[in-house]
Design an enzyme around this catalytic site. Sequence first.
Site, PDB file in Angstrom:
ATOM      1  N   CYS A 150      -0.077 -26.718 -83.676  1.00  6.38           N
ATOM      2  CA  CYS A 150       1.022 -27.663 -83.883  1.00  6.38           C
ATOM      3  C   CYS A 150       1.778 -27.942 -82.576  1.00  6.38           C
ATOM      4  O   CYS A 150       1.949 -29.101 -82.184  1.00  6.38           O
ATOM      5  CB  CYS A 150       1.957 -27.156 -84.973  1.00  6.38           C
ATOM      6  SG  CYS A 150       2.399 -25.412 -84.818  1.00  6.38           S
TER       7      CYS A 150
HETATM    8  N1  LIG Z   1       1.937 -23.855 -90.644  1.00  9.80           N
HETATM    9  C1  LIG Z   1       1.747 -24.696 -89.655  1.00  9.80           C
HETATM   10  O1  LIG Z   1       2.638 -25.466 -89.260  1.00  9.80           O
HETATM   11  C2  LIG Z   1       0.396 -24.779 -88.971  1.00  9.80           C
HETATM   12  C3  LIG Z   1       0.183 -25.779 -88.020  1.00  9.80           C
HETATM   13  C4  LIG Z   1      -1.055 -25.858 -87.361  1.00  9.80           C
HETATM   14  C5  LIG Z   1      -2.045 -24.936 -87.661  1.00  9.80           C
HETATM   15  N2  LIG Z   1      -1.804 -23.963 -88.573  1.00  9.80           N
HETATM   16  C6  LIG Z   1      -2.880 -23.004 -88.843  1.00  9.80           C
HETATM   17  O2  LIG Z   1      -3.430 -23.293 -90.122  1.00  9.80           O
HETATM   18  C7  LIG Z   1      -3.838 -22.080 -90.757  1.00  9.80           C
HETATM   19  C8  LIG Z   1      -3.111 -21.965 -92.097  1.00  9.80           C
HETATM   20  O3  LIG Z   1      -1.728 -21.934 -91.828  1.00  9.80           O
HETATM   21  P1  LIG Z   1      -0.645 -21.807 -92.982  1.00  9.80           P
HETATM   22  O4  LIG Z   1       0.655 -22.001 -92.324  1.00  9.80           O
HETATM   23  O5  LIG Z   1      -1.008 -22.649 -94.153  1.00  9.80           O
HETATM   24  O6  LIG Z   1      -0.805 -20.246 -93.379  1.00  9.80           O
HETATM   25  P2  LIG Z   1      -0.375 -19.539 -94.737  1.00  9.80           P
HETATM   26  O7  LIG Z   1       0.735 -20.275 -95.366  1.00  9.80           O
HETATM   27  O8  LIG Z   1      -0.170 -18.100 -94.377  1.00  9.80           O
HETATM   28  O9  LIG Z   1      -1.674 -19.669 -95.681  1.00  9.80           O
HETATM   29  C9  LIG Z   1      -2.872 -18.966 -95.435  1.00  9.80           C
HETATM   30  C10 LIG Z   1      -3.879 -19.285 -96.525  1.00  9.80           C
HETATM   31  O10 LIG Z   1      -5.080 -18.578 -96.257  1.00  9.80           O
HETATM   32  C11 LIG Z   1      -5.446 -17.821 -97.430  1.00  9.80           C
HETATM   33  N3  LIG Z   1      -6.172 -16.617 -97.040  1.00  9.80           N
HETATM   34  C12 LIG Z   1      -5.747 -15.613 -96.237  1.00  9.80           C
HETATM   35  N4  LIG Z   1      -6.731 -14.684 -96.082  1.00  9.80           N
HETATM   36  C13 LIG Z   1      -7.788 -15.123 -96.829  1.00  9.80           C
HETATM   37  C14 LIG Z   1      -9.088 -14.627 -97.098  1.00  9.80           C
HETATM   38  N5  LIG Z   1      -9.513 -13.476 -96.567  1.00  9.80           N
HETATM   39  N6  LIG Z   1      -9.904 -15.363 -97.905  1.00  9.80           N
HETATM   40  C15 LIG Z   1      -9.493 -16.505 -98.466  1.00  9.80           C
HETATM   41  N7  LIG Z   1      -8.257 -17.041 -98.251  1.00  9.80           N
HETATM   42  C16 LIG Z   1      -7.433 -16.353 -97.433  1.00  9.80           C
HETATM   43  C17 LIG Z   1      -4.126 -17.515 -98.097  1.00  9.80           C
HETATM   44  O11 LIG Z   1      -4.386 -17.173 -99.448  1.00  9.80           O
HETATM   45  P3  LIG Z   1      -3.330 -16.304-100.323  1.00  9.80           P
HETATM   46  O12 LIG Z   1      -2.140 -17.190-100.514  1.00  9.80           O
HETATM   47  O13 LIG Z   1      -4.052 -16.032-101.592  1.00  9.80           O
HETATM   48  O14 LIG Z   1      -3.037 -15.074 -99.500  1.00  9.80           O
HETATM   49  C18 LIG Z   1      -3.429 -18.861 -97.923  1.00  9.80           C
HETATM   50  O15 LIG Z   1      -3.951 -19.777 -98.854  1.00  9.80           O
HETATM   51  C19 LIG Z   1      -3.482 -20.940 -89.768  1.00  9.80           C
HETATM   52  O16 LIG Z   1      -4.600 -20.589 -89.002  1.00  9.80           O
HETATM   53  C20 LIG Z   1      -2.404 -21.553 -88.911  1.00  9.80           C
HETATM   54  O17 LIG Z   1      -2.332 -20.984 -87.620  1.00  9.80           O
HETATM   55  C21 LIG Z   1      -0.619 -23.877 -89.258  1.00  9.80           C
END
Ligand SMILES: NC(=O)c1ccc[n+]([C@@H]2O[C@H](COP(=O)([O-])OP(=O)(O)OC[C@H]3O[C@@H](n4cnc5c(N)ncnc54)[C@H](OP(=O)(O)O)[C@@H]3O)[C@@H](O)[C@H]2O)c1
Length: 339
Positions: A150
């Site tokens: 981001c």
């Molecule tokens: N948030 C941002 O602004 C942003 C911006 C750019 C990029 N990103 C990237 O995008 C990715 C997701 O970010 P996020 O903010 O959405 O994170 P998040 O809210 O922590 O969500 C993570 C997701 O991954 C799932 N998960 C975790 N371990 C897993 C496994 N072993 N098998 C299957 N599912 C699994 C979680 O499931 P459960 O809920 O069941 O645990 C949840 O659905 C990250 O790599 C982050 O760095 C995020």
Amino acid sequence: MLKVGIIGATGYAGEELIKILLGHPRVTISYLAAEIEKPQPINRIFGHLSGRMEVVCKPLDIAEAKAKAEFFFLALPHRVSLEVAPQLLQDDMPVVDLSADYRFKDRGVYEEWYGVTHTDPGNLQKAVYGLPEWYRSRIRKSKFVANPGCYPTACLLGLLPLVKKGLIKPDSVIIDAKSGLTGAGRKASVDFFFSEINENAKAYKVDCHQHAPEIDQILSYIGKTSYQVVFVPHLLPLNRGILVTMYVQLKKASSIDVLYKLYRDSYCWEPFLRVFKDHAPQLKDVVGTNFCDIGVVKSKKHGLFILVAAIDNLIKGASGQAVQNMNIMCGFKESEGLL
Ligand SMILES: NC(=O)c1ccc[n+]([C@@H]2O[C@H](COP(=O)([O-])OP(=O)(O)OC[C@H]3O[C@@H](n4cnc5c(N)ncnc54)[C@H](OP(=O)(O)O)[C@@H]3O)[C@@H](O)[C@H]2O)c1
């Protein structure tokens, strides 16, 4: 209709992907997975989906995923994508990965900053960096896209027109960045409690944030010389949004009109970039959209030049950009589902 799967559907980025794709005329969401123990209708996890979507979110099963969908978004934490992506790519499934696992061409840099051994170097070399405005032709030919971080999205879109033309001193870039809380994902930790964040603002990972080497990598590649930015992120008591103020030294003094024209010329055809002269963008204007607003603000003292860029971290900084990449990869109109 393209059948799409979202793995990591219960996180912030996954939720945003669902919202965007529900309004996309060319896709249908056919598979949702997360780490959850038992299958659960997604509309019970996100109440706003009640009456809009019946798909059940399940623990990840790769064979089922491949049977149900033909295009995948991985909205997973880094390390987890490293395990999942190769299993999809081995069957030639198109993938956009939102994690950092495939963004670095030099696996040593990834390993140093993320503290993980990179177990999939073959696919690392195949992944295309998914910043459409600068990598569009490669994204079009690719089946595997590493969606940018981001902060890097906002910083790179702001800096690259100058860097491409070799106009700035490579060791002069200072970035002051601010983010809302959803940037950290949906997991709970004390640092992100309401009582810690509300009425507060703080710098964190000062000059040691993992997005700095990602910014350096792309600036150095496009600028054809080594860049090392100073990058200081701050946390603001907001749900979403990223605002970056970037200070650079120009090699030669230039007027604001000349530099503004460079930005206009670089981005005039871009569906999601808006450039302003002598006007600093604000979060209000981009939150909820896939736009990146860039303000070409000042060019005065000692060749100092200031740029301000604003995005929604969950849309242009994550899921909106991921859908933009899917549109390019699939030959859809690039703005489909996003305007
Ligand atoms: N948030 C941002 O602004 C942003 C911006 C750019 C990029 N990103 C990237 O995008 C990715 C997701 O970010 P996020 O903010 O959405 O994170 P998040 O809210 O922590 O969500 C993570 C997701 O991954 C799932 N998960 C975790 N371990 C897993 C496994 N072993 N098998 C299957 N599912 C699994 C979680 O499931 P459960 O809920 O069941 O645990 C949840 O659905 C990250 O790599 C982050 O760095 C995020």
